[in-house]
Design a protein around this motif. Structure first.
Motif, short mmCIF file in Angstrom:
data_model
loop_
_atom_site.label_atom_id
_atom_site.label_comp_id
_atom_site.label_asym_id
_atom_site.label_seq_id
_atom_site.Cartn_x
_atom_site.Cartn_y
_atom_site.Cartn_z
N UNK A 238 0.84 -1.19 0.00
CA UNK A 238 0.00 0.00 0.00
C UNK A 238 0.88 1.25 0.00
N UNK A 239 0.60 2.13 -0.92
CA UNK A 239 1.30 3.42 -0.96
C UNK A 239 0.45 4.44 -0.23
N UNK A 240 1.00 5.02 0.84
CA UNK A 240 0.26 5.92 1.71
C UNK A 240 0.62 7.39 1.45
N UNK A 241 -0.40 8.25 1.51
CA UNK A 241 -0.20 9.69 1.39
C UNK A 241 -1.07 10.36 2.45
N UNK A 242 -0.45 11.16 3.33
CA UNK A 242 -1.19 11.84 4.39
C UNK A 242 -2.06 12.96 3.81
N UNK A 243 -3.11 13.29 4.56
CA UNK A 243 -4.07 14.30 4.08
C UNK A 243 -3.63 15.74 4.37
N UNK A 244 -2.71 15.93 5.32
CA UNK A 244 -2.38 17.30 5.72
C UNK A 244 -1.11 17.83 5.06
N UNK A 245 -0.72 19.03 5.51
CA UNK A 245 0.41 19.74 4.89
C UNK A 245 1.77 19.18 5.26
N UNK A 246 1.82 18.21 6.13
CA UNK A 246 3.12 17.65 6.52
C UNK A 246 3.78 16.82 5.43
N UNK A 247 3.01 16.52 4.36
CA UNK A 247 3.54 15.81 3.19
C UNK A 247 4.18 14.47 3.56
N UNK A 248 3.52 13.74 4.43
CA UNK A 248 4.04 12.43 4.82
C UNK A 248 3.56 11.36 3.85
N UNK A 249 4.52 10.67 3.28
CA UNK A 249 4.21 9.54 2.40
C UNK A 249 4.95 8.31 2.92
N UNK A 250 4.39 7.16 2.64
CA UNK A 250 5.04 5.95 3.14
C UNK A 250 4.60 4.69 2.44
N UNK A 251 5.25 3.61 2.79
CA UNK A 251 4.97 2.30 2.22
C UNK A 251 4.47 1.39 3.32
N UNK A 252 3.32 0.75 3.08
CA UNK A 252 2.75 -0.20 4.03
C UNK A 252 2.89 -1.60 3.46
N UNK A 253 3.59 -2.46 4.19
CA UNK A 253 3.80 -3.85 3.77
C UNK A 253 3.11 -4.77 4.77
N UNK A 254 2.25 -5.64 4.27
CA UNK A 254 1.53 -6.59 5.13
C UNK A 254 1.86 -8.00 4.67
N UNK A 255 2.44 -8.80 5.57
CA UNK A 255 2.86 -10.15 5.17
C UNK A 255 1.74 -11.16 5.34
N UNK A 256 2.05 -12.43 5.02
CA UNK A 256 1.04 -13.49 5.06
C UNK A 256 0.55 -13.80 6.47
N UNK A 257 1.30 -13.36 7.48
CA UNK A 257 0.90 -13.58 8.86
C UNK A 257 0.18 -12.38 9.46
N UNK A 258 -0.21 -11.45 8.59
CA UNK A 258 -0.93 -10.24 9.02
C UNK A 258 -0.10 -9.35 9.93
N UNK A 259 1.21 -9.38 9.74
CA UNK A 259 2.09 -8.42 10.41
C UNK A 259 2.33 -7.29 9.42
N UNK A 260 2.28 -6.06 9.91
CA UNK A 260 2.43 -4.91 9.02
C UNK A 260 3.63 -4.06 9.40
N UNK A 261 4.17 -3.38 8.41
CA UNK A 261 5.26 -2.44 8.62
C UNK A 261 4.96 -1.17 7.84
N UNK A 262 5.07 -0.03 8.52
CA UNK A 262 4.89 1.26 7.86
C UNK A 262 6.23 1.98 7.84
N UNK A 263 6.68 2.37 6.67
CA UNK A 263 7.96 3.05 6.53
C UNK A 263 7.75 4.39 5.83
N UNK A 264 8.27 5.46 6.44
CA UNK A 264 8.16 6.80 5.87
C UNK A 264 9.13 6.93 4.70
#
Length: 284
Positions: A238-264
């Motif tokens: 998942x490619x993430x983009x924040x709604x506010x002016x902080x311009x935060x974007x990130x990558x969301x990776x979810x594995x087969x065991x439903x563990x997730x990682x969010x990286x800015x």
């Protein structure tokens, strides 16, 4: 897993507050047309072959797992009738054992049918899965601090992970057998958390059901910040983009065991710089 635990916990709370010969004449014998008899036999044979073919079609890994799912559904129903903590623990253990037995059956057939190279590759993966699962099961029980609910928490974690592994291994076996197999669709939406061994969420990420191809995402980093935005799926991530002016974007990776990682990956805000990564090992 959390939903199952919650159901059992509520039930516990309610219980505490409250198988001679007959002679005949030659003239009685009916002459039967032989051609008709042959035609009947021929039709019967075709019918038997068709039934045999239908039986073969039905004997698939997809249907095999569907039968296991039916047994799981029955155990889920029985969970509602559990009164004591012991009843709940035994029900959860039965669920974990159900999928453990299926996993062992799938592995036995895969080991027998797969070539040496394929088997070695999957064996290494299986060993890592066992290692990861044992660690996750242990982590799941820590919050109980040795209490009577610990067995329930550990069994639920094992059941959930083993069920998912069964589908993955069944896919490998189906490929070896030349059989069609479809993995169940992944549900990326849900709440992913890092409890750090407690019953509270220190870091969390809520991914809502998609609308028009986009996921509404809410991220909270403990004692640091929180932000909302949207995410679109790309190559299983998942490619993430924040709604506010902080311009935060990130990558969301979810594995087969439903563990997730969010990286800015991009940010104009000092409290959430590029490279910050948050691991969320549990899905509620």
């Amino acid at each position: 897993m959390k939903k199952r635990i919650l159901t059992l916990f509520v039930l516990l709370c309610i219980s505490l507050c409250g198988c001679g010969k007959e002679k005949f004449d030659v003239s009685d014998i009916e002459v039967i047309d032989d051609s008709s008899s042959k035609e009947t036999v021929s039709k019967d044979k075709v019918s038997e072959e068709k039934n045999s073919d239908d039986s073969k079609v039905e004997n698939t890994l997809m249907n095999e797992l569907a039968e296991v799912e039916k047994k799981q559904a029955k155990l889920d129903e029985e969970a509602h009738d559990c009164v004591t903590q012991l009843d709940m623990n035994m029900n959860a253990a039965d669920s974990a054992n159900l999928w453990d037995d299926e996993l062992n059956s799938l592995w036995s057939r895969f080991s027998e049918k797969a070539d040496a190279d394929t088997k070695e590759k999957v064996l290494a993966e299986q060993r890592q899965w066992i290692k990861d699962t044992e660690a996750a099961v242990k982590e799941a029980g820590i919050s109980a601090e040795g209490g009577s609910i610990q067995s329930l928490l550990e069994s639920c974690e094992r059941q959930e992970r083993t069920r998912k592994r069964c589908y993955i291994l069944a896919g490998y076996l189906a490929e070896v057998l030349g059989e069609d197999f479809e993995q169940p669709p992944r549900e990326l939406f849900g709440e992913y958390v890092d409890t750090q061994g407690t019953m509270e969420a220190y870091n969390s990420m809520k991914v809502n059901k998609p609308s028009d191809g986009k996921y509404k995402v809410e991220i909270a980093i403990y004692r640091l910040t929180s932000f909302e935005g949207t995410a679109t799926e790309s190559n299983g991530e998942l490619d993430f983009v924040a709604d506010d002016e902080r311009n935060i974007k990130g990558k969301i990776v979810i594995d087969d065991n439903d563990s997730a990682t969010f990286t800015v990956t991009e940010s104009d805000w000092d409290l959430s710089p590029v490279g910050v990564s948050v691991e969320l090992p549990e899905k509620w």
